[in-house]
Design an enzyme around this catalytic site. Sequence first.
Site, short mmCIF file in Angstrom:
data_model
loop_
_atom_site.label_atom_id
_atom_site.label_comp_id
_atom_site.label_asym_id
_atom_site.label_seq_id
_atom_site.Cartn_x
_atom_site.Cartn_y
_atom_site.Cartn_z
CG ASP A 124 -28.43 7.70 -2.11
OD1 ASP A 124 -28.85 7.44 -0.98
OD2 ASP A 124 -28.27 6.85 -2.99
CG ASP A 159 -23.59 4.46 -0.87
OD1 ASP A 159 -24.46 3.64 -1.22
OD2 ASP A 159 -22.39 4.37 -1.17
CD GLU A 161 -36.34 15.04 14.34
OE1 GLU A 161 -35.64 14.05 14.59
OE2 GLU A 161 -37.37 15.34 14.98
CG HIS A 211 -30.27 0.89 -5.36
ND1 HIS A 211 -30.54 1.23 -4.06
CD2 HIS A 211 -28.95 1.15 -5.54
CE1 HIS A 211 -29.43 1.68 -3.48
NE2 HIS A 211 -28.45 1.63 -4.34
CG ASP A 212 -27.26 -1.78 -4.06
OD1 ASP A 212 -27.04 -1.53 -5.26
OD2 ASP A 212 -26.88 -1.05 -3.13
#
Length: 595
Positions: free
Chosen positions: A142, A247, A309, A375-376
Amino acid sequence: MKSTHQILLTVLVFSTFVVFVQSANGYYVSRSADDRVIVTPDASQNLTWWQKAVFYQIYPRSFKDSDGDGVGDIRGIISKLDYLVDLGIDCVWLSPVCRSPMKDFGYDCSDAGDIDPIFGDLGDFKDLVQAVHDKGLKLIVDFVPGYTSDQHVWFQKSVRREGKYTDFYVWDDGRLLDNGTRTPPNNWLSIFGGSAWQWNDQRQQFYYHVFIKEAPELNHRNSYVEWELKSLLRFWLDLGVDGFRADAITAILTAANRSLNEPLSGKDVPPFQEDYLDHIYTLNQPEIAPILKGWYDILAEYTNKDGLERYMVLETYATHEIRNALYAQGAGNPFNFDFIDMNRPPTSREIFQTVMAEYGNLTQGKWPNFVLGNHDNPRVSARNGARYVDVYNMLVLTLWGTPTTYYGEELGMLQANITWEETVDPWGLNFGPNRYTEFSRDPERTPMQWTNDTTAGFTTGNSTWLPLAENYTLLNVQTESDSSRQSSLQLYKQLTTLRKNPVFLQGVFEEATVDSNIVSYIRHLGAEKFLVVLNFGQQTTVDMTSFGGLMAQAVVTSPGVKEVKVGQQVDLSRVNLDAGNGIIFQVSPDAVIVG
């Protein structure tokens, strides 16, 4: 002049005969003579690793605890990498492990270049990177570019107006009222509820925050901020990560004119709730695109050095039009959360339309993706019903496009019933004991279920940071692995194995049957052909002979299918499926097609 995807959509809607339109974006969309949609990817395209990968999101607090404190950590993740290899995962996405006061459980970074002690240290993280790569997997982490903790050294210096840090955050004097008091400069609302402006006594100004008040928003109009964020990307790339998940990307910039009030949305919600306003000044600002381009340039810089990449995926709850604008800036892609945003539960037709919307709106050279949960948001079992988790996994792992799985969905995990006293999520806490269940994300963040013991094998301690989910004694890795009958976990492994077949990576996607119960489609490439039949409705019997011939071999069945065994030749004139069941057939190249 119409864009390519507009032309393709016109074909989808109005064509009633066989017509193939080649687009510049590497795939065809057409309709058959009997009006079924056909999507033909470019099978000659040389796919990169992330296009072929199955992604798996780990929420670190909840995956595996190695030290008995009831909170998951990096060493715990390392101990379970063989499980991910066996599961058929190709890339791990790791939610934040940065140093943080944990007001929002790690998204409020006080030092994004360090590891919080609750998870371990930088040495542990380096070991994780090495172990992941030794297993032949990839790792993305993240990247939180929009805001920091108010305990970050940048914010402390900004409060004191020290040098270049003076305007690192979004500050405003606010409005001076006749009585001498100051109020926020506008009506902008925090996503977590209430004003998005917080007064700072020391600086004597308001600062802007998108989420919790302890997470002030960075000022992306400041070149020093961009320099620091690019340095942060390089820091993690130098540690060996393969990319990033960025995020809340659509919220990193607001309108420059902070005197503008956002209009009312017209939704029937309380005035302090985010949905009360239409966010035309705080979301999806056009200046976000060049910021992304700068980040993508750094990924390209590293790729050019060693030929490996790097990849970035963007968190975007947005329309196709907005996603495409972000997608146009470089490598990587915006998450497609349309399955999450559908009605609960959706109809089979809505499910199919969601798939086709992704295919029909892709822009030049881009690649589709599908996400079931994160997770949201409530788990699939909570949104759409526990009986349908298996067919959703069958869906995303057999579509054309990169799939992302949230930890535990391979088990069919349920959610926990969490009381107000057990609630820790700030979003839920902000809405109080009467409404917290509408907003709390705690239920979908419960510990991973490894065994059927008192702590689900998650920790050697006596307690877990959140309560365990319902039915964990049956829905866990050990029980489902050892089951003599097909389980959700066994199904998932079969699907990831099947997905390695080029048919599912680049084969033609062809609509078969879509009705009030069934979503069915064909995937074929060369002589290989598979028929996928999924029941998202109620018990039904369907005739599939028009699409698979008289007989076909079942290669994958969901756990609820009792009458059909893998390897069995099945009469396609009467395919009987209970609610939430699915079968994948392999069709013989010389099958007799009826009709």
